[in-house]
Design an enzyme around this catalytic site. Structure first.
Site, PDB file in Angstrom:
ATOM      1  N   HIS A   1      -5.591   4.051  -5.667  1.00  0.00           N
ATOM      2  CA  HIS A   1      -5.051   2.837  -5.051  1.00  0.00           C
ATOM      3  C   HIS A   1      -6.041   1.705  -5.289  1.00  0.00           C
ATOM      4  CE1 HIS A   1      -5.580   0.179  -1.438  1.00  0.00           C
ATOM      5  NE2 HIS A   1      -4.338  -0.122  -1.771  1.00  0.00           N
TER       6      HIS A   1
ATOM      7  N   THR B   1      -6.304  -6.195  -4.299  1.00  0.00           N
ATOM      8  CA  THR B   1      -7.142  -7.346  -3.939  1.00  0.00           C
ATOM      9  C   THR B   1      -6.215  -8.511  -3.632  1.00  0.00           C
ATOM     10  OG1 THR B   1      -7.446  -7.870  -6.297  1.00  0.00           O
ATOM     11  CG2 THR B   1      -9.225  -6.679  -5.185  1.00  0.00           C
ATOM     12  N   ARG B   2      -6.636  -9.365  -2.722  1.00  0.00           N
ATOM     13  CA  ARG B   2      -5.741 -10.394  -2.217  1.00  0.00           C
ATOM     14  C   ARG B   2      -6.520 -11.590  -1.674  1.00  0.00           C
ATOM     15  NH1 ARG B   2      -6.186  -5.870   0.679  1.00  0.00           N
ATOM     16  NH2 ARG B   2      -7.026  -6.035   2.792  1.00  0.00           N
TER      17      ARG B   2
END
Length: 283
Positions: free
Chosen positions: A118, A121-122
């Site tokens: 998994h 990034t944001r």
């Protein structure tokens, strides 16, 4: 959705460019395995609660010989949180307006010797601005060298910016990716960070760090896949993988904050739930 400012546009461009590089690399692995699998890219749009356009994104998904199911999604959305949800988001208590852009990836592998993974990034904006994300390795059959190499890549990305990042963010991953009702961790960890405040000069530093997390993932995960993808496996190995996938699904449906955020902000359901494995078992 309001026009994007320079920071928001720069983040959107990076996340979309990273998506393209990752998908290209994953398709290259499929070609090496003799598969012609490729990503299908499906755009979607979001409508805010008041009926105005609220951005959207692109859901990318592939099923192949090596990647049994992999999703690489990008989205850029904005609007207003519900009053109830706004109370839980930094900077949204008095003004529920928000903006979010990011990349989210989950890969479930055909061979149980190849770890699932998994990465997300944001960049989020309310009356505050911050970065969040990380990457974690989820092997049904762990190998010490895979775990060590993955952590070394994440450590290098962290150490290039702040020597306190890796100790803090690796512990955060261990604490976050834990299934309390099973009393087990979801995988072998990695890094997880959130609310990395990015006002003023801090924005440049934290955006650079977030980019390096994406680059580190792109460097290490394909190398691990290539190391394991031709290994033979038994029915018992496959059964172990399917049972482990059930644990993974439990975490994502019960505890994962990203799942909750997507559902609470009217995101695309298929994109939100792409993290779920294609097949799983429960004893």
């Amino acid at each position: 959705m309001k026009p994007l400012d320079d920071q928001q546009q720069a983040c959107r461009d990076w996340f979309e460019g990273l998506r393209t590089r990752i998908c290209d690399e994953f398709e290259a692995i499929e070609r090496e395995a003799g598969s012609g699998a490729s990503f299908e890219f499906i755009p979607w749009e979001r409508t805010d609660e008041d009926g105005t356009p609220g951005g959207g994104g692109v859901r990318g998904q592939m099923a192949g010989k090596i990647f049994e199911k992999v999703g690489v999604n990008v989205s850029t959305v904005g609007g207003r949180f519900s009053e109830e949800f706004a109370a839980s988001i930094p900077g949204a208590e008095d003004d529920p307006s928000f903006f979010a852009t990011g990349i989210s990836l989950v890969a479930h592998m055909a061979n149980p010797h190849v770890p699932a993974v998994h990465m997300n990034t944001r960049f989020l904006c309310t009356t505050k601005r911050w970065f969040g994300g990380g990457a974690d390795l989820n092997p049904p059959i762990p190998y010490a060298d895979d775990t060590a190499d993955f952590h070394a890549a994440m450590r290098a990305a962290c150490d290039a910016h702040d020597p306190e990042h890796y100790p803090r963010f690796s512990k955060w991953a261990d604490d976050y990716f834990y299934i309390p009702h099973r009393k087990v961790h979801r995988g072998v960890g990695g890094i997880f960070y959130d609310h990395l405040d990015s006002e003023g000069e801090a924005w440049d530093a934290n955006f650079a760090f977030t980019r390096d997390v994406g680059r580190a993932f792109l460097d290490i995960f394909p190398a691990i896949v290539r190391r394991r993808m031709a290994m033979p496996f038994t029915d018992a190995d496959k059964a172990r993988q399917l049972e482990w996938r059930g644990r993974y699904a439990e975490f994502n449906l019960v505890y994962d904050r990203g799942t909750l955020f997507g559902l609470k902000t009217g995101g695309n359901i298929d994109a939100i739930l792409m993290s779920l494995p294609p097949v799983a078992t429960w004893a």
